[in-house]
Design an enzyme around this catalytic site. Sequence first.
Site, PDB file in Angstrom:
ATOM      1  N   ASN A   1      17.827 -14.589 -27.791  1.00 48.10           N
ATOM      2  CA  ASN A   1      17.443 -14.856 -26.406  1.00 48.10           C
ATOM      3  C   ASN A   1      17.976 -16.242 -26.046  1.00 48.10           C
ATOM      4  O   ASN A   1      17.421 -17.255 -26.461  1.00 48.10           O
ATOM      5  CB  ASN A   1      15.910 -14.808 -26.290  1.00 48.10           C
ATOM      6  CG  ASN A   1      15.435 -14.966 -24.856  1.00 48.10           C
ATOM      7  OD1 ASN A   1      16.235 -15.231 -23.951  1.00 48.10           O
ATOM      8  ND2 ASN A   1      14.133 -14.823 -24.649  1.00 48.10           N
TER       9      ASN A   1
ATOM     10  N   HIS B   1      11.004  -9.439 -16.206  1.00 50.44           N
ATOM     11  CA  HIS B   1      10.089  -9.142 -17.326  1.00 50.44           C
ATOM     12  C   HIS B   1      10.184  -7.663 -17.679  1.00 50.44           C
ATOM     13  O   HIS B   1       9.234  -7.076 -18.196  1.00 50.44           O
ATOM     14  CB  HIS B   1       8.601  -9.446 -16.990  1.00 50.44           C
ATOM     15  CG  HIS B   1       8.297 -10.873 -16.732  1.00 50.44           C
ATOM     16  ND1 HIS B   1       7.422 -11.281 -15.740  1.00 50.44           N
ATOM     17  CD2 HIS B   1       8.725 -12.009 -17.343  1.00 50.44           C
ATOM     18  CE1 HIS B   1       7.343 -12.599 -15.758  1.00 50.44           C
ATOM     19  NE2 HIS B   1       8.121 -13.069 -16.719  1.00 50.44           N
TER      20      HIS B   1
ATOM     21  N   HIS C   1       1.608  -8.607 -16.434  1.00 48.47           N
ATOM     22  CA  HIS C   1       2.251  -9.568 -17.342  1.00 48.47           C
ATOM     23  C   HIS C   1       1.971 -10.956 -16.766  1.00 48.47           C
ATOM     24  O   HIS C   1       2.626 -11.407 -15.829  1.00 48.47           O
ATOM     25  CB  HIS C   1       3.764  -9.281 -17.407  1.00 48.47           C
ATOM     26  CG  HIS C   1       4.525 -10.272 -18.251  1.00 48.47           C
ATOM     27  ND1 HIS C   1       5.132  -9.930 -19.441  1.00 48.47           N
ATOM     28  CD2 HIS C   1       4.774 -11.599 -18.083  1.00 48.47           C
ATOM     29  CE1 HIS C   1       5.708 -10.994 -19.966  1.00 48.47           C
ATOM     30  NE2 HIS C   1       5.507 -12.027 -19.155  1.00 48.47           N
ATOM     31  N   LEU C   2       0.933 -11.600 -17.317  1.00 52.44           N
ATOM     32  CA  LEU C   2       0.482 -12.872 -16.753  1.00 52.44           C
ATOM     33  C   LEU C   2       0.794 -13.995 -17.743  1.00 52.44           C
ATOM     34  O   LEU C   2       0.039 -14.229 -18.688  1.00 52.44           O
ATOM     35  CB  LEU C   2      -1.029 -12.817 -16.457  1.00 52.44           C
ATOM     36  CG  LEU C   2      -1.515 -11.591 -15.655  1.00 52.44           C
ATOM     37  CD1 LEU C   2      -3.029 -11.639 -15.462  1.00 52.44           C
ATOM     38  CD2 LEU C   2      -0.812 -11.493 -14.305  1.00 52.44           C
TER      39      LEU C   2
ATOM     40  N   ARG D   1       5.518 -21.085  -9.507  1.00 48.88           N
ATOM     41  CA  ARG D   1       6.174 -20.350  -8.414  1.00 48.88           C
ATOM     42  C   ARG D   1       5.138 -19.832  -7.431  1.00 48.88           C
ATOM     43  O   ARG D   1       4.063 -19.379  -7.837  1.00 48.88           O
ATOM     44  CB  ARG D   1       6.981 -19.167  -8.957  1.00 48.88           C
ATOM     45  CG  ARG D   1       8.145 -19.570  -9.796  1.00 48.88           C
ATOM     46  CD  ARG D   1       8.956 -18.354 -10.241  1.00 48.88           C
ATOM     47  NE  ARG D   1       9.629 -18.650 -11.493  1.00 48.88           N
ATOM     48  CZ  ARG D   1       9.701 -17.819 -12.521  1.00 48.88           C
ATOM     49  NH1 ARG D   1       9.182 -16.618 -12.462  1.00 48.88           N
ATOM     50  NH2 ARG D   1      10.313 -18.187 -13.623  1.00 48.88           N
TER      51      ARG D   1
ATOM     52  N   ASP E   1      -0.446 -25.183 -16.321  1.00 50.49           N
ATOM     53  CA  ASP E   1      -1.080 -24.495 -17.447  1.00 50.49           C
ATOM     54  C   ASP E   1      -2.522 -24.138 -17.089  1.00 50.49           C
ATOM     55  O   ASP E   1      -3.290 -25.012 -16.662  1.00 50.49           O
ATOM     56  CB  ASP E   1      -1.047 -25.380 -18.698  1.00 50.49           C
ATOM     57  CG  ASP E   1      -1.430 -24.603 -19.948  1.00 50.49           C
ATOM     58  OD1 ASP E   1      -2.568 -24.079 -19.996  1.00 50.49           O
ATOM     59  OD2 ASP E   1      -0.599 -24.511 -20.856  1.00 50.49           O
TER      60      ASP E   1
ATOM     61  N   ARG F   1      -5.090 -23.551 -18.791  1.00 47.59           N
ATOM     62  CA  ARG F   1      -6.184 -24.227 -19.503  1.00 47.59           C
ATOM     63  C   ARG F   1      -6.538 -25.528 -18.811  1.00 47.59           C
ATOM     64  O   ARG F   1      -7.716 -25.864 -18.662  1.00 47.59           O
ATOM     65  CB  ARG F   1      -5.781 -24.462 -20.967  1.00 47.59           C
ATOM     66  CG  ARG F   1      -5.713 -23.159 -21.734  1.00 47.59           C
ATOM     67  CD  ARG F   1      -4.907 -23.289 -22.990  1.00 47.59           C
ATOM     68  NE  ARG F   1      -3.470 -23.369 -22.703  1.00 47.59           N
ATOM     69  CZ  ARG F   1      -2.520 -23.158 -23.593  1.00 47.59           C
ATOM     70  NH1 ARG F   1      -2.830 -22.911 -24.842  1.00 47.59           N
ATOM     71  NH2 ARG F   1      -1.252 -23.228 -23.265  1.00 47.59           N
TER      72      ARG F   1
ATOM     73  N   GLY G   1       0.833 -14.763 -22.068  1.00 51.14           N
ATOM     74  CA  GLY G   1      -0.055 -15.879 -22.425  1.00 51.14           C
ATOM     75  C   GLY G   1      -1.424 -15.840 -21.774  1.00 51.14           C
ATOM     76  O   GLY G   1      -2.457 -15.905 -22.457  1.00 51.14           O
TER      77      GLY G   1
ATOM     78  N   GLY H   1      -2.687 -13.272 -19.787  1.00 48.71           N
ATOM     79  CA  GLY H   1      -3.264 -11.927 -19.902  1.00 48.71           C
ATOM     80  C   GLY H   1      -3.864 -11.656 -21.276  1.00 48.71           C
ATOM     81  O   GLY H   1      -4.896 -10.990 -21.399  1.00 48.71           O
TER      82      GLY H   1
ATOM     83  N   GLU I   1       8.601  -8.753 -26.765  1.00 42.33           N
ATOM     84  CA  GLU I   1       9.919  -8.469 -26.191  1.00 42.33           C
ATOM     85  C   GLU I   1      10.992  -8.380 -27.278  1.00 42.33           C
ATOM     86  O   GLU I   1      11.928  -7.588 -27.168  1.00 42.33           O
ATOM     87  CB  GLU I   1      10.268  -9.543 -25.151  1.00 42.33           C
ATOM     88  CG  GLU I   1       9.447  -9.347 -23.885  1.00 42.33           C
ATOM     89  CD  GLU I   1       9.478 -10.542 -22.961  1.00 42.33           C
ATOM     90  OE1 GLU I   1       8.873 -11.572 -23.323  1.00 42.33           O
ATOM     91  OE2 GLU I   1      10.096 -10.446 -21.891  1.00 42.33           O
TER      92      GLU I   1
HETATM   93  P1  AMP Z   1       3.728 -17.265 -21.597  1.00 37.08           P
HETATM   94  O1  AMP Z   1       4.668 -17.596 -20.485  1.00 37.08           O
HETATM   95  O2  AMP Z   1       3.486 -15.805 -21.770  1.00 37.08           O
HETATM   96  O3  AMP Z   1       4.067 -17.957 -22.893  1.00 37.08           O
HETATM   97  O4  AMP Z   1       2.303 -17.864 -21.154  1.00 37.08           O
HETATM   98  C1  AMP Z   1       2.111 -19.260 -21.064  1.00 37.08           C
HETATM   99  C2  AMP Z   1       0.829 -19.542 -20.328  1.00 37.08           C
HETATM  100  O5  AMP Z   1      -0.268 -18.860 -20.951  1.00 37.08           O
HETATM  101  C3  AMP Z   1       0.456 -21.029 -20.409  1.00 37.08           C
HETATM  102  O6  AMP Z   1       1.037 -21.740 -19.358  1.00 37.08           O
HETATM  103  C4  AMP Z   1      -1.043 -20.990 -20.305  1.00 37.08           C
HETATM  104  O7  AMP Z   1      -1.378 -21.161 -18.943  1.00 37.08           O
HETATM  105  C5  AMP Z   1      -1.455 -19.607 -20.734  1.00 37.08           C
HETATM  106  N1  AMP Z   1      -2.222 -19.602 -21.975  1.00 37.08           N
HETATM  107  C6  AMP Z   1      -1.757 -19.617 -23.229  1.00 37.08           C
HETATM  108  N2  AMP Z   1      -2.780 -19.627 -24.106  1.00 37.08           N
HETATM  109  C7  AMP Z   1      -3.918 -19.629 -23.382  1.00 37.08           C
HETATM  110  C8  AMP Z   1      -5.309 -19.637 -23.710  1.00 37.08           C
HETATM  111  N3  AMP Z   1      -5.724 -19.672 -24.951  1.00 37.08           N
HETATM  112  N4  AMP Z   1      -6.189 -19.623 -22.695  1.00 37.08           N
HETATM  113  C9  AMP Z   1      -5.766 -19.607 -21.426  1.00 37.08           C
HETATM  114  N5  AMP Z   1      -4.471 -19.594 -21.065  1.00 37.08           N
HETATM  115  C10 AMP Z   1      -3.561 -19.601 -22.014  1.00 37.08           C
END
Ligand code: AMP
Length: 397
Positions: free
Chosen positions: A7, A180, A208-209, A241, A284, A286, A332, A334, A385
């Site tokens: 990737n 995605h 897909h969140l 976004r 993020d 969190r 992440g 979801g 993926e």
């Molecule tokens: P991804 O793009 O699928 O890697 O998702 C990244 C996003 O998932 C991060 O920006 C966080 O906002 C969220 N994320 C990852 N781990 C957690 C968690 N334990 N609790 C809440 N949100 C999370």
Amino acid sequence: MKILVINCGSSSLKYQLIDMENEGVLAIGLCERIGINGSKLTHKAEGKGKFELEEEMPNHTVAIKLVMDALVNPEHGVIKDTSEISAVGHRVLHAGTIYSDSIVVNEDVKKVIRDCFDLGPLHNPANLMGIEACEAAMPGTPNVAVFDTAFGMGMPEKASLYAIPMEYYEKYSIRRYGFHGTSHSFVSKEALGFCDLDSNNGKVIVCHLGNGASISASIGGKCVDTSMGLTPLEGLIMGTRSGDIDPAVIQFICNKEGKTVNEVLDILNKKSGILGMSGGVSSDFRDVQKAQAEGNHLADTAINAYIYRVAKYIGAYTAAMNGVDAIVFTAGVGENDKPIRAGICSYLSYLGVEIDAEANSHRGERMIISTPDSKVKVCVIPTNEELAIARETKALV
Ligand code: AMP
């Protein structure tokens, strides 16, 4: 059979070597800062310690060469010779309207990827560099392009076409593509089996969140609709976004602030979403949830708006399919974020959705989070993926 999954981003290269006998990951790694000072390779092989190498990588060809060296290294490698790699699967962003399936790379395929630089200016050039680097490093080993847009190509025209003059579709292929796609395809198909649904007629909504976010509706694993459009900017609110907005907002900001369209698009891509809505707290979840818990009103509004947008799309996609059998959370947010999942499902009692609070308290696990009485199954299925790309590659070679 061992398959290498690649990737490539503009300055990065992620890889996994997967043993297709058991779909186990033999090695995983990342090259960072390719073409920038301070390039670094991080490599981790099954049953072995982490290996890090700081060495200049002026381009992707050099990066691939270092990956090959790491894979065959007697200490931290996992294969004796690169000839053990049967094929390479590449994540490729955009195939325009040309390909709706993965394909073994030849000169025609490379031309299509090149012709789509306009549609995927950040990703397609890097994806092509990755393919050409593998061709140089492993002559004769087949490369397979797995397109992020392939899944969305299955959308009917009523979902894929914008209500703009048709000449723009005809001249420039301006339509909704969706992104995605590898994740939506993988998760929707996994959901059919996991939720015990009819493999041809099961109606699934995949949320897909992640940092980028999108949602899809599919019947029997085939895309009915998906929320991203010509670019990944359309649809849900994301980390940075905006998702859907009235396009006139762009003109309005341009006029008021003396900005160009490109500058405002950059703001909508990089400074909006929950980052922008929360008044700049973070992209993020969190961090934004922490601020929300501390009483930050903008953070609270951003989270509520995010949840509301997903719930609205679930309603729309239920209508599009005249029903839904399963709603799946992945990526992440979801997979990990219980309050977001609970918040979205709190809008869905009209569908007979009932969430099991104990099941929803788990993180990152494949599981059903609805009660046995729930009229629609709700579950978490971690996306993969790389495995999806490896399976597509295996099927083609
Ligand atoms: P991804 O793009 O699928 O890697 O998702 C990244 C996003 O998932 C991060 O920006 C966080 O906002 C969220 N994320 C990852 N781990 C957690 C968690 N334990 N609790 C809440 N949100 C999370």
